[in-house]
Design an enzyme around this catalytic site. Structure first.
Site, PDB file in Angstrom:
ATOM      1  N   GLY A 302       0.813  -1.213   0.000  1.00 52.09           N
ATOM      2  CA  GLY A 302       0.000   0.000   0.000  1.00 52.09           C
ATOM      3  C   GLY A 302       0.842   1.256   0.000  1.00 52.09           C
ATOM      4  N   SER A 303       0.400   2.247   0.764  1.00 46.39           N
ATOM      5  CA  SER A 303       1.018   3.580   0.709  1.00 46.39           C
ATOM      6  C   SER A 303       2.441   3.633   1.237  1.00 46.39           C
ATOM      7  CB  SER A 303       0.147   4.579   1.476  1.00 46.39           C
ATOM      8  OG  SER A 303      -1.124   4.704   0.859  1.00 46.39           O
ATOM      9  N   THR A 304       2.891   2.576   1.947  1.00 49.38           N
ATOM     10  CA  THR A 304       4.263   2.609   2.448  1.00 49.38           C
ATOM     11  C   THR A 304       5.287   2.582   1.322  1.00 49.38           C
ATOM     12  OG1 THR A 304       4.243   0.190   2.688  1.00 49.38           O
ATOM     13  CG2 THR A 304       3.651   1.499   4.625  1.00 49.38           C
ATOM     14  N   VAL A 305       4.845   2.262   0.080  1.00 51.08           N
ATOM     15  CA  VAL A 305       5.773   2.211  -1.045  1.00 51.08           C
ATOM     16  C   VAL A 305       5.850   3.545  -1.792  1.00 51.08           C
ATOM     17  CG1 VAL A 305       4.287   1.519  -2.981  1.00 51.08           C
ATOM     18  CG2 VAL A 305       6.565   0.526  -2.773  1.00 51.08           C
TER      19      VAL A 305
END
Length: 587
Positions: A302-305
């Site tokens: 998800g958004s951690t990338v």
């Protein structure tokens, strides 16, 4: 007076031939005895000695134990303790009349919690056996009681079993051994040959009941196993375990994991998973509990990338730290589906894209890059391959784009959908950011203070530093990770909330995470928190995983005496908002 006549006395002639015959027979008998004795004592002495010793001389093993497993500060995480196992010489046992009906046998069965009738049947089926295990590693009090019963044919063998002082806290890292003292999971299995000792041998003479009556000497000395010192800090591990368990229980989650890495050495300081188990109890070692989620569970990041997508843009030269992206009107149609933001953020800088967690922003960056420029960063930080941690069961993730992938697929990859990573892989990626772009292999073994740690530069230092600065905005007012703040320290990180894939699309279950670096000015720790399927309305990374990050980071920073680099803040109020629609995450 009568005159006596001299009578002539007849003499019987001696039978000399009989004498000599008898004498010869006796001499031959003595000669035969002497010859037989000489034959037995000289010619066949060795064979007869071996035959005699085969009935009374035995080679007895000298037990050796596995080495200690310790944390980085010398705290014991696993040690071998002596215990006794019960074995039966059934042939000897059954020579005693009515032994199976005696009061001693009844007491013996009761001590081992065995049914007497079933035990008797079990024994009779093995009536000709001279050695058979009955109970391994019995309780010391039970073995003492059985010894007092003094039943011939019931014997004991000293063995070693593993004891884990920290029990559930380090269970998934340390693992456990089987009844034969062989490593089955975790570090115990990965370093089994190193930890295992080599048993010795000695020659002994035993009596009818196989009791040692004489020792003939040691044939081979026992070699004890080697001690192993891990990189784990049991204090940080305990904090990670406590906070993760609390978050899983309070949110009704299915499970979770926490990984804490030293940015500069690659050492894993903590690796906790939930649910856990007690390695001291074999009945709690269920497969669903013994799985180390930090290395086995794969999820879409998800958004951690998103920071990695920004790095790809900066590395390509097509963007710089001052670049601005127009995300209006907050949605765009690509091929066959929409890419959406939670709302229209308008024109955003790169740090604004990370702060607001804009799917539109990172998608537009990714679409400007060639496939090679976009994917190179994901490959460089170690996605799609094992980290080299060396623990069995580690997944390599899944990073395999189609050759003819669509713009929509490429866009979803930019914000963490379409590929899968493990918590340890994500921790390694953030550790690379914190170290200024240097990739180091994660390790569970403590590194020497004088050891030169090799690394590979995979990101330019100025780019890594710039993105870390951008990630600080996530924990500032208006960011999605304000609950990850640590009093007195600056935090750089990223929240993530992704919908779990099901057949035909995405379901209604979520995975939430927070990945970050502290202190942000000179990162010491890379910490990843993942919570699987939190229940209720609170299922965002900023509200579920970020608080765990904050507490674990606070403990680690103080235990390691890391110099504060920020101001003392008031407790943050969650500002994270988000919704997941059609597999699109907003944090």
């Amino acid at each position: 007076m009568k005159k006596v006549r001299n009578r002539k006395v007849k003499t019987v002639p001696l039978c000399t031939w009989r004498f000599y015959v008898m004498l010869g027979a006796l001499l031959c008998g003595f000669a035969a005895l002497i010859g037989r004795a000489a034959y037995l004592q000289v010619v066949t002495a060795e064979d007869l000695t071996k035959a005699g010793e085969s009935r009374s001389v035995r080679v007895k093993g000298i037990s050796s134990h596995r080495g200690l497993i310790m944390d980085r500060n010398g705290v014991e995480l696993a040690r071998s303790v002596p215990t006794e196992s019960v074995w039966l010489d059934i042939e000897t046992l059954l020579k005693q009349p009515d032994i199976l009906q005696s009061e001693e046998w009844q007491a013996f069965a009761a001590a081992l919690k065995r049914d007497k009738k079933e035990l008797n049947q079990w024994v009779k089926k093995r009536s000709e056996r001279r050695f058979v295990w009955l109970e391994r590693q019995v309780d010391p009090n039970v073995s003492l009681y059985i010894k007092r019963l003094d039943i011939h044919g019931v014997n004991f063998k000293t063995e070693y079993r593993r004891y884990y002082p920290s029990a559930e806290v380090t269970a998934h890292v340390v693992g456990f051994t089987g009844v034969d003292d062989k490593g089955l999971e975790g570090v115990e299995k990965a370093f089994d040959s190193f930890l295992t000792g080599k048993p010795g041998k000695e020659k002994v003479v035993v009596d009818l009941y196989r009791r040692v009556v004489e020792e003939r000497g040691v044939l081979a000395q026992a070699e004890q196993g080697n001690d192993l010192q891990l990189s784990i800090d049991s204090r940080i591990q305990a904090a990670a375990y406590k906070e993760l368990k609390s978050a899983v229980l309070s949110n009704g989650a299915k499970g979770g994991s926490v990984v804490v890495m030293d940015v500069h050495t690659g050492e894993v300081l903590a690796m906790a998973s939930q649910p856990s188990f007690n390695p001291n109890r074999s009945d709690s070692r269920l497969p669903e509990l013994t799985r180390n989620r930090s290395i086995t569970d794969m999820f879409e990041p998800g958004s951690t990338v998103k920071p990695l997508t920004v790095i790809g843009g900066l590395t390509s030269g097509k963007f710089d730290v001052n670049s601005k992206i127009d995300t209006s009107p907050g949605r765009m149609y690509l091929d066959y589906a929409y890419v959406k933001d939670h709302r229209n953020y308008g024109v955003l800088t790169l740090d604004g894209i990370i702060k607001k967690s804009s799917n539109m922003g990172v998608s537009k960056i990714a679409l400007e890059l060639t496939d090679e420029e976009f994917l190179s960063t994901l490959y460089a930080v170690g996605f799609g391959v094992e980290t080299g941690l060396g623990i069995q069961g580690e997944a390599d993730g899944r990073l395999a784009p189609r050759n003819n992938w669509s713009d929509f697929e490429k866009a979803t990859w930019s914000y963490g959908y379409g590929f899968m990573v493990t918590p340890i892989q994500l921790a390694q990626a953030y550790s690379i950011l914190g170290s200024g772009g240097i990739k180091r292999t994660p390790t569970l073994l403590k590194r020497s203070e004088v050891e030169e740690i090799e690394g590979e530069r995979v990101i330019q230092p100025e780019i890594a530093s710039s993105v870390v600065n951008m990630m600080e905005q996530v924990t500032q007012d208006g960011g999605t990770g304000t609950r990850a703040r640590v009093d007195g320290y600056r935090v750089a990180g990223k929240t993530g909330t992704s919908r779990k894939a099901v057949r035909g699309g995405y379901g209604d279950e979520y995975v939430t995470y927070f990945a970050g670096l502290v202190p942000a000015t000179d990162p010491k720790f890379a910490i990843v928190v993942m919570v699987d399927e939190p229940a209720g309305d609170s299922y965002y990374g900023g509200t579920v995983s970020a608080p765990v990050f904050s507490k674990v980071a606070d403990t680690a920073l103080h235990l390691m005496n890391v110099t504060p680099d920020g101001e003392v803040n008031r407790p943050a109020v969650a500002t994270a908002t988000g919704a997941v629609t059609g597999g699109v995450a907003h944090d």
